[in-house]
Write a protein that holds these residues in place. Sequence first.
Motif, PDB file in Angstrom:
ATOM      1  N   THR A  24       0.846  -1.185   0.000  1.00  0.00           N
ATOM      2  CA  THR A  24       0.000   0.000   0.000  1.00  0.00           C
ATOM      3  C   THR A  24       0.884   1.239   0.000  1.00  0.00           C
ATOM      4  O   THR A  24       2.074   1.155   0.348  1.00  0.00           O
ATOM      5  N   ARG A  26       1.016   3.603   2.096  1.00  0.00           N
ATOM      6  CA  ARG A  26       1.531   3.817   3.450  1.00  0.00           C
ATOM      7  C   ARG A  26       2.700   2.868   3.733  1.00  0.00           C
ATOM      8  O   ARG A  26       3.719   3.280   4.294  1.00  0.00           O
ATOM      9  N   GLU A  27       2.549   1.595   3.356  1.00  0.00           N
ATOM     10  CA  GLU A  27       3.622   0.635   3.580  1.00  0.00           C
ATOM     11  C   GLU A  27       4.875   1.005   2.788  1.00  0.00           C
ATOM     12  O   GLU A  27       5.988   0.861   3.283  1.00  0.00           O
ATOM     13  N   ILE A  30       6.536   3.916   4.642  1.00  0.00           N
ATOM     14  CA  ILE A  30       7.215   3.456   5.860  1.00  0.00           C
ATOM     15  C   ILE A  30       8.499   2.717   5.497  1.00  0.00           C
ATOM     16  O   ILE A  30       9.550   2.943   6.090  1.00  0.00           O
ATOM     17  N   GLN A  68       5.886  12.774  10.237  1.00  0.00           N
ATOM     18  CA  GLN A  68       4.525  12.234  10.311  1.00  0.00           C
ATOM     19  C   GLN A  68       3.499  13.340  10.569  1.00  0.00           C
ATOM     20  O   GLN A  68       2.471  13.385   9.891  1.00  0.00           O
ATOM     21  N   GLN A  88      -4.245   5.641   2.091  1.00  0.00           N
ATOM     22  CA  GLN A  88      -3.234   5.238   3.061  1.00  0.00           C
ATOM     23  C   GLN A  88      -3.375   3.783   3.481  1.00  0.00           C
ATOM     24  O   GLN A  88      -2.584   3.299   4.230  1.00  0.00           O
ATOM     25  N   ASP A  89      -4.361   3.084   3.070  1.00  0.00           N
ATOM     26  CA  ASP A  89      -4.548   1.636   3.270  1.00  0.00           C
ATOM     27  C   ASP A  89      -5.917   1.246   2.869  1.00  0.00           C
ATOM     28  O   ASP A  89      -6.839   1.921   2.833  1.00  0.00           O
TER      29      ASP A  89
END
Length: 89
Positions: A24, A26-27, A30, A68, A88-89
Amino acid sequence: MRLFLALALLVAAPAFAQAAAPATPRERLIAADANKDGKWSKEEWLAAGRREMGFAMIDADKDGFVTQPELMEGMKRMQAMGMSPPPQD
């Protein structure tokens, strides 16, 4: 024996397909925090597949990093402007 091997491969195929599924947004972001300092440099941001223009918009204090809190605030600003941030997911 060949039948057993063929069946084993068919059963295992979905597991391999799931492991190769794209992350995703977001992943990816990160994972792009290469030095795990909790913020993203422009290089890390671009490595996550994000656009340079987005980095410039989100980096509110113009210190060359996106934190963040800046990311969350930037997403709120984008929504207020009628722009859709990436999921974001």
